[in-house]
Enzyme design. Structure first.
Site, PDB file in Angstrom:
ATOM      1  NE  ARG A  83      -1.756   0.807   3.985  1.00  8.91           N
ATOM      2  CZ  ARG A  83      -2.375   0.601   5.131  1.00  8.91           C
ATOM      3  NH1 ARG A  83      -3.683   0.680   5.187  1.00  8.91           N
ATOM      4  NH2 ARG A  83      -1.696   0.297   6.198  1.00  8.91           N
ATOM      5  NE  ARG A 129      -1.136  -1.662  11.554  1.00  9.57           N
ATOM      6  CZ  ARG A 129      -0.881  -1.389  10.269  1.00  9.57           C
ATOM      7  NH1 ARG A 129       0.355  -1.434   9.809  1.00  9.57           N
ATOM      8  NH2 ARG A 129      -1.866  -1.062   9.464  1.00  9.57           N
TER       9      ARG A 129
END
Ligand code: AP5
Ligand code: MG
Length: 216
Positions: free
Chosen positions: A127, A172
């Protein structure tokens, strides 16, 4: 209309939120984006958040709920909010309820993006965003029409997030499983949770979300 987009890192919360902003003029309230702006500006919040974010852990509930409260106050009457990456813990869910109620607002939908975590690592590590306007791209799944030029603003500079490496992504995801996924039942009892297949093509995910928003 006020909605929460819920899902692990890379599920597509930001991607879908940007589309809702463009289509419906809603306001994207991403605590991740707010915190990254604070880190960049080296505000007191940013100085506290930087190392926590780079480790993939969660910033304190007080900090993020205060950020959301300020943003809600700055919104024009009648504009809908898309909560992207907030709430992430049970105390944040409680704070959001209070923040909305005290402003005469309520939640209409909680949309859970259902995804396969292993595929998300590829999504996240590929990304990047336009450094000028923030439009999101992906090395494989969403390239600019002209290489090196942003489709939206024509900018030529792009950036990647410091927490988008595999090790931090795993942390995460673990934080999501341990602290965020358990808040779903709070909304399930309110009958406002809908699930969308987040592994589908981006346009299909958008269509599924639109169908849910059209229901009420
Ligand atoms: P945050 O910025 O919220 O990150 P996150 O939850 O880890 O989620 P991401 O932004 O990585 O993923 P996304 O779901 O938005 O996916 P995207 O649309 O970009 O939080 C960062 C950090 O800030 C946290 O770790 C924490 O430290 C702190 N923080 C933030 N909020 C907090 C809070 N409330 N409390 C405490 N701490 C907080 O998509 C990913 C990629 O996949 C893109 O390249 C996209 O193009 C591509 N893609 C999207 N959809 C599809 C699809 N359907 N098919 C193929 N590719 C797709
Ligand atoms: Mg995001």
């Amino acid at each position: 209309m006020n909605i929460i987009l819920l899902g692990p890192p890379g599920a597509g919360k930001g991607t879908q939120a940007q589309r809702l902003v463009e289509r419906h003029g809603m306001k994207q309230l991403s605590t991740g984006d707010m915190l990254r702006a604070a880190v960049k500006a080296q505000t007191p919040v940013g100085l506290k958040a930087k190392a926590v974010m780079e480790a993939g852990e969660l910033v304190s509930d007080e900090i993020v709920s205060a950020l959301i409260g300020d943003e809600l106050d700055a919104m024009p009457e009648g504009q809908g909010a898309i909560f992207d990456g907030y709430p992430r813990t049970a105390p944040q869910a409680e704070s959001l309820g209070e923040l909305l109620a005290s402003r005469g607002k309520k939640l209409d939908h909680v949309i859970e993006l259902d995804v396969n975590e292993d595929a998300l690592v590829e999504r996240i590590t590929g990304r990047y965003t336009c450094a000028s306007c923030g439009k999101g791209y992906h090395d494989t799944f969403e390239k600019p029409a002209v290489e090196g030029t942003c489709d939206k603003c024509g900018g030529h500079e792009f950036k990647r997030r410091p927490d988008d490496n595999e090790e931090t992504v795993r942390t995460r995801m673990a934080e999501y499983r341990a602290k965020t996924a358990p808040i779903l039942p709070i909304y399930e009892v309110q009958g406002i949770v809908a699930r969308v297949d987040g592994m589908a093509d981006m346009d299909e995910v958008t269509a599924a979300i639109e169908a849910i928003l059209g229901k009420r």
